[in-house]
Design a protein around this motif. Structure first.
Motif, PDB file in Angstrom:
ATOM      1  N   PHE A   1      16.636 -16.475 -10.408  1.00 41.88           N
ATOM      2  CA  PHE A   1      16.321 -15.550 -11.492  1.00 41.88           C
ATOM      3  C   PHE A   1      16.925 -14.201 -11.125  1.00 41.88           C
ATOM      4  O   PHE A   1      16.568 -13.610 -10.105  1.00 41.88           O
ATOM      5  CB  PHE A   1      14.813 -15.427 -11.663  1.00 41.88           C
ATOM      6  CG  PHE A   1      14.381 -14.497 -12.768  1.00 41.88           C
ATOM      7  CD1 PHE A   1      14.153 -14.972 -14.046  1.00 41.88           C
ATOM      8  CD2 PHE A   1      14.181 -13.141 -12.515  1.00 41.88           C
ATOM      9  CE1 PHE A   1      13.740 -14.116 -15.061  1.00 41.88           C
ATOM     10  CE2 PHE A   1      13.776 -12.277 -13.522  1.00 41.88           C
ATOM     11  CZ  PHE A   1      13.550 -12.759 -14.804  1.00 41.88           C
ATOM     12  N   TYR A   2      17.869 -13.747 -11.935  1.00 41.38           N
ATOM     13  CA  TYR A   2      18.513 -12.454 -11.690  1.00 41.38           C
ATOM     14  C   TYR A   2      17.891 -11.435 -12.640  1.00 41.38           C
ATOM     15  O   TYR A   2      18.183 -11.418 -13.837  1.00 41.38           O
ATOM     16  CB  TYR A   2      20.019 -12.557 -11.912  1.00 41.38           C
ATOM     17  CG  TYR A   2      20.696 -13.511 -10.949  1.00 41.38           C
ATOM     18  CD1 TYR A   2      21.093 -13.082  -9.678  1.00 41.38           C
ATOM     19  CD2 TYR A   2      20.921 -14.841 -11.294  1.00 41.38           C
ATOM     20  CE1 TYR A   2      21.713 -13.952  -8.787  1.00 41.38           C
ATOM     21  CE2 TYR A   2      21.541 -15.720 -10.408  1.00 41.38           C
ATOM     22  CZ  TYR A   2      21.925 -15.268  -9.157  1.00 41.38           C
ATOM     23  OH  TYR A   2      22.542 -16.148  -8.276  1.00 41.38           O
ATOM     24  N   ALA A   3      17.003 -10.629 -12.102  1.00 42.69           N
ATOM     25  CA  ALA A   3      16.228  -9.685 -12.911  1.00 42.69           C
ATOM     26  C   ALA A   3      17.137  -8.646 -13.561  1.00 42.69           C
ATOM     27  O   ALA A   3      18.238  -8.371 -13.072  1.00 42.69           O
ATOM     28  CB  ALA A   3      15.190  -8.990 -12.038  1.00 42.69           C
ATOM     29  N   PRO A   4      16.700  -8.068 -14.669  1.00 41.45           N
ATOM     30  CA  PRO A   4      17.469  -6.978 -15.277  1.00 41.45           C
ATOM     31  C   PRO A   4      17.659  -5.847 -14.273  1.00 41.45           C
ATOM     32  O   PRO A   4      16.797  -5.627 -13.405  1.00 41.45           O
ATOM     33  CB  PRO A   4      16.583  -6.534 -16.444  1.00 41.45           C
ATOM     34  CG  PRO A   4      15.682  -7.697 -16.713  1.00 41.45           C
ATOM     35  CD  PRO A   4      15.457  -8.365 -15.402  1.00 41.45           C
ATOM     36  N   PRO A   5      18.771  -5.126 -14.357  1.00 39.00           N
ATOM     37  CA  PRO A   5      19.011  -4.015 -13.419  1.00 39.00           C
ATOM     38  C   PRO A   5      17.869  -3.008 -13.372  1.00 39.00           C
ATOM     39  O   PRO A   5      17.587  -2.428 -12.324  1.00 39.00           O
ATOM     40  CB  PRO A   5      20.303  -3.378 -13.966  1.00 39.00           C
ATOM     41  CG  PRO A   5      20.990  -4.490 -14.693  1.00 39.00           C
ATOM     42  CD  PRO A   5      19.901  -5.333 -15.284  1.00 39.00           C
TER      43      PRO A   5
ATOM     44  N   GLY B   1      14.743  -3.760 -13.795  1.00 38.09           N
ATOM     45  CA  GLY B   1      13.510  -4.444 -13.455  1.00 38.09           C
ATOM     46  C   GLY B   1      12.853  -5.059 -14.684  1.00 38.09           C
ATOM     47  O   GLY B   1      13.441  -5.124 -15.771  1.00 38.09           O
ATOM     48  N   ILE B   2      11.636  -5.542 -14.506  1.00 40.33           N
ATOM     49  CA  ILE B   2      10.901  -6.177 -15.608  1.00 40.33           C
ATOM     50  C   ILE B   2      10.360  -5.097 -16.521  1.00 40.33           C
ATOM     51  O   ILE B   2       9.208  -4.651 -16.397  1.00 40.33           O
ATOM     52  CB  ILE B   2       9.763  -7.078 -15.079  1.00 40.33           C
ATOM     53  CG1 ILE B   2      10.276  -8.060 -14.044  1.00 40.33           C
ATOM     54  CG2 ILE B   2       9.090  -7.814 -16.238  1.00 40.33           C
ATOM     55  CD1 ILE B   2      11.255  -9.078 -14.568  1.00 40.33           C
ATOM     56  N   GLN B   3      11.215  -4.630 -17.414  1.00 44.02           N
ATOM     57  CA  GLN B   3      10.872  -3.585 -18.369  1.00 44.02           C
ATOM     58  C   GLN B   3      11.257  -4.049 -19.770  1.00 44.02           C
ATOM     59  O   GLN B   3      12.164  -4.867 -19.931  1.00 44.02           O
ATOM     60  CB  GLN B   3      11.622  -2.287 -18.033  1.00 44.02           C
ATOM     61  CG  GLN B   3      11.311  -1.701 -16.674  1.00 44.02           C
ATOM     62  CD  GLN B   3       9.885  -1.191 -16.566  1.00 44.02           C
ATOM     63  OE1 GLN B   3       9.279  -0.816 -17.574  1.00 44.02           O
ATOM     64  NE2 GLN B   3       9.330  -1.196 -15.369  1.00 44.02           N
ATOM     65  N   PRO B   4      10.576  -3.560 -20.807  1.00 43.65           N
ATOM     66  CA  PRO B   4      10.885  -3.990 -22.172  1.00 43.65           C
ATOM     67  C   PRO B   4      12.367  -3.831 -22.502  1.00 43.65           C
ATOM     68  O   PRO B   4      12.959  -2.777 -22.246  1.00 43.65           O
ATOM     69  CB  PRO B   4      10.025  -3.065 -23.035  1.00 43.65           C
ATOM     70  CG  PRO B   4       8.881  -2.678 -22.154  1.00 43.65           C
ATOM     71  CD  PRO B   4       9.458  -2.585 -20.773  1.00 43.65           C
ATOM     72  N   GLY B   5      12.954  -4.886 -23.044  1.00 46.37           N
ATOM     73  CA  GLY B   5      14.359  -4.856 -23.433  1.00 46.37           C
ATOM     74  C   GLY B   5      15.317  -5.329 -22.367  1.00 46.37           C
ATOM     75  O   GLY B   5      16.497  -5.531 -22.643  1.00 46.37           O
ATOM     76  N   GLY B   6      14.846  -5.524 -21.130  1.00 52.07           N
ATOM     77  CA  GLY B   6      15.720  -5.990 -20.063  1.00 52.07           C
ATOM     78  C   GLY B   6      16.093  -7.458 -20.259  1.00 52.07           C
ATOM     79  O   GLY B   6      15.279  -8.264 -20.690  1.00 52.07           O
ATOM     80  N   VAL B   7      17.341  -7.789 -19.946  1.00 49.55           N
ATOM     81  CA  VAL B   7      17.826  -9.166 -20.070  1.00 49.55           C
ATOM     82  C   VAL B   7      18.107  -9.719 -18.685  1.00 49.55           C
ATOM     83  O   VAL B   7      18.811  -9.093 -17.887  1.00 49.55           O
ATOM     84  CB  VAL B   7      19.100  -9.236 -20.945  1.00 49.55           C
ATOM     85  CG1 VAL B   7      19.647 -10.663 -20.989  1.00 49.55           C
ATOM     86  CG2 VAL B   7      18.795  -8.745 -22.356  1.00 49.55           C
ATOM     87  N   ALA B   8      17.539 -10.883 -18.387  1.00 50.18           N
ATOM     88  CA  ALA B   8      17.707 -11.526 -17.085  1.00 50.18           C
ATOM     89  C   ALA B   8      18.510 -12.807 -17.230  1.00 50.18           C
ATOM     90  O   ALA B   8      18.473 -13.470 -18.273  1.00 50.18           O
ATOM     91  CB  ALA B   8      16.344 -11.843 -16.481  1.00 50.18           C
ATOM     92  N   LEU B   9      19.233 -13.158 -16.168  1.00 52.08           N
ATOM     93  CA  LEU B   9      19.963 -14.421 -16.119  1.00 52.08           C
ATOM     94  C   LEU B   9      19.171 -15.441 -15.321  1.00 52.08           C
ATOM     95  O   LEU B   9      18.517 -15.100 -14.333  1.00 52.08           O
ATOM     96  CB  LEU B   9      21.333 -14.233 -15.459  1.00 52.08           C
ATOM     97  CG  LEU B   9      22.306 -13.262 -16.122  1.00 52.08           C
ATOM     98  CD1 LEU B   9      23.613 -13.228 -15.337  1.00 52.08           C
ATOM     99  CD2 LEU B   9      22.555 -13.642 -17.572  1.00 52.08           C
TER     100      LEU B   9
ATOM    101  N   LEU C   1      21.969 -10.367 -27.487  1.00 54.86           N
ATOM    102  CA  LEU C   1      21.609  -9.952 -26.138  1.00 54.86           C
ATOM    103  C   LEU C   1      22.794  -9.315 -25.421  1.00 54.86           C
ATOM    104  O   LEU C   1      23.937  -9.742 -25.561  1.00 54.86           O
ATOM    105  CB  LEU C   1      21.121 -11.161 -25.341  1.00 54.86           C
ATOM    106  CG  LEU C   1      19.858 -11.837 -25.864  1.00 54.86           C
ATOM    107  CD1 LEU C   1      19.531 -13.070 -25.023  1.00 54.86           C
ATOM    108  CD2 LEU C   1      18.686 -10.872 -25.847  1.00 54.86           C
ATOM    109  N   SER C   2      22.490  -8.303 -24.628  1.00 54.29           N
ATOM    110  CA  SER C   2      23.491  -7.627 -23.818  1.00 54.29           C
ATOM    111  C   SER C   2      23.033  -7.664 -22.363  1.00 54.29           C
ATOM    112  O   SER C   2      21.896  -7.299 -22.064  1.00 54.29           O
ATOM    113  CB  SER C   2      23.653  -6.178 -24.281  1.00 54.29           C
ATOM    114  OG  SER C   2      24.574  -5.477 -23.467  1.00 54.29           O
ATOM    115  N   VAL C   3      23.904  -8.123 -21.482  1.00 54.08           N
ATOM    116  CA  VAL C   3      23.560  -8.292 -20.069  1.00 54.08           C
ATOM    117  C   VAL C   3      24.125  -7.133 -19.259  1.00 54.08           C
ATOM    118  O   VAL C   3      25.307  -6.806 -19.362  1.00 54.08           O
ATOM    119  CB  VAL C   3      24.106  -9.627 -19.519  1.00 54.08           C
ATOM    120  CG1 VAL C   3      23.749  -9.797 -18.053  1.00 54.08           C
ATOM    121  CG2 VAL C   3      23.565 -10.793 -20.339  1.00 54.08           C
ATOM    122  N   GLY C   4      23.271  -6.513 -18.458  1.00 54.72           N
ATOM    123  CA  GLY C   4      23.729  -5.430 -17.597  1.00 54.72           C
ATOM    124  C   GLY C   4      24.450  -5.946 -16.371  1.00 54.72           C
ATOM    125  O   GLY C   4      24.714  -7.153 -16.244  1.00 54.72           O
TER     126      GLY C   4
END
Length: 247
Positions: free
Chosen positions: A88-92, A94-102, A22-25
């Motif tokens: 919940f910190y959404a992916p930069p 948004g809720i899109q395929p491949g996004g990583v959330a904290l 996983l890679s976090v933005g």
């Protein structure tokens, strides 16, 4: 008369591209990024405990409301529907395929559990998460909405195993109750947004009572234990920062 066969729905773009780690933005200043970056995803096969399927639903009765309306709102403001004490910190993107959330969530003993998820699927009427290694549950959570008798049913369905033996011990004592609280309150808040104040329903089914002993080693990645150690080291990190700033 020639009848052309119906075209199959191509949802390839709705699925995340598989990755090894996983890679976090970029995340807001306050978000604790631990136990996520560099970790793998863990599905039910990689978990330790019994396999559970739990389904939470709420009925939304509002004129002209569509499943797509519900999912659009849910994805856009997902974090706002979580219970207090859980972030919940959404992916930069948004809720899109491949996004990583904290996820920084309240846990036993005042520990702030630091973990995360990847959005593995998202379309107009559903989206799904898979948990990061070390998360209390190995598995996936699917969020969906569907029309039913002049209403829309919003649903959360989890398919999970306790990730390791420690989480497995805590599941009947605390885990089931904590998870039920998160999802029933989430659906309650979502329902209130659409003017529906009914109680969410809960269905719980043990799909497989066996434990996956080959995955007992998952305990070394236990995010709760690692988060506890990180919190205990806060005074030492504070002293080190003071020393560096004084130089």
């Amino acid at each position: 008369m020639n009848i052309e066969p119906a075209k199959a729905h191509d949802d390839a773009a709705s699925w995340a591209t598989p990755t090894v780690a996983l890679s976090v933005g970029e995340m807001p200043a306050g978000a604790v990024n631990r136990n996520v970056a560099g970790r793998r995803l863990v599905g039910p096969v990689q978990g330790f405990g019994q396999l559970w399927q739990k389904t939470y639903r709420i009925r939304l009765e509002r004129d002209a409301l569509t499943p797509a309306d519900v999912i659009r709102e849910w994805k856009a403001n997902y974090a706002s529907y979580w219970p207090k004490g859980n972030r919940f910190y959404a992916p930069p993107s948004g809720i899109q395929p491949g996004g990583v959330a904290l996820i920084n969530a309240a846990s036993l003993g005042g520990v702030q559990l630091s973990t995360g998820i990847e959005v593995i699927y998202a379309d107009d009427e559903s989206f799904a998460f898979m948990n990061a290694e070390g998360h209390p549950a190995a598995g996936m959570v699917t969020f969906s909405a569907a029309s039913e008798a002049a209403a829309v049913i919003a649903q959360v369905q989890v398919l999970i195993r306790a990730n390791d033996p420690l989480y497995d011990l805590m599941l009947p004592l605390y885990g089931h109750r904590a998870e039920d609280k998160i999802w029933t309150r989430t659906l309650g808040a979502l329902g209130a947004h659409f003017g529906s104040f009914g109680e969410p329903t809960v269905e719980r089914l043990c799909v497989d009572r066996r434990r996956n002993w080959s995955q007992a080693k998952n305990i070394w990645q236990n995010a709760a234990m690692r988060s506890s150690i990180y919190m205990a080291g806060a005074p030492i990190r504070w002293v080190r920062r003071r020393i560096r700033s004084a130089r």
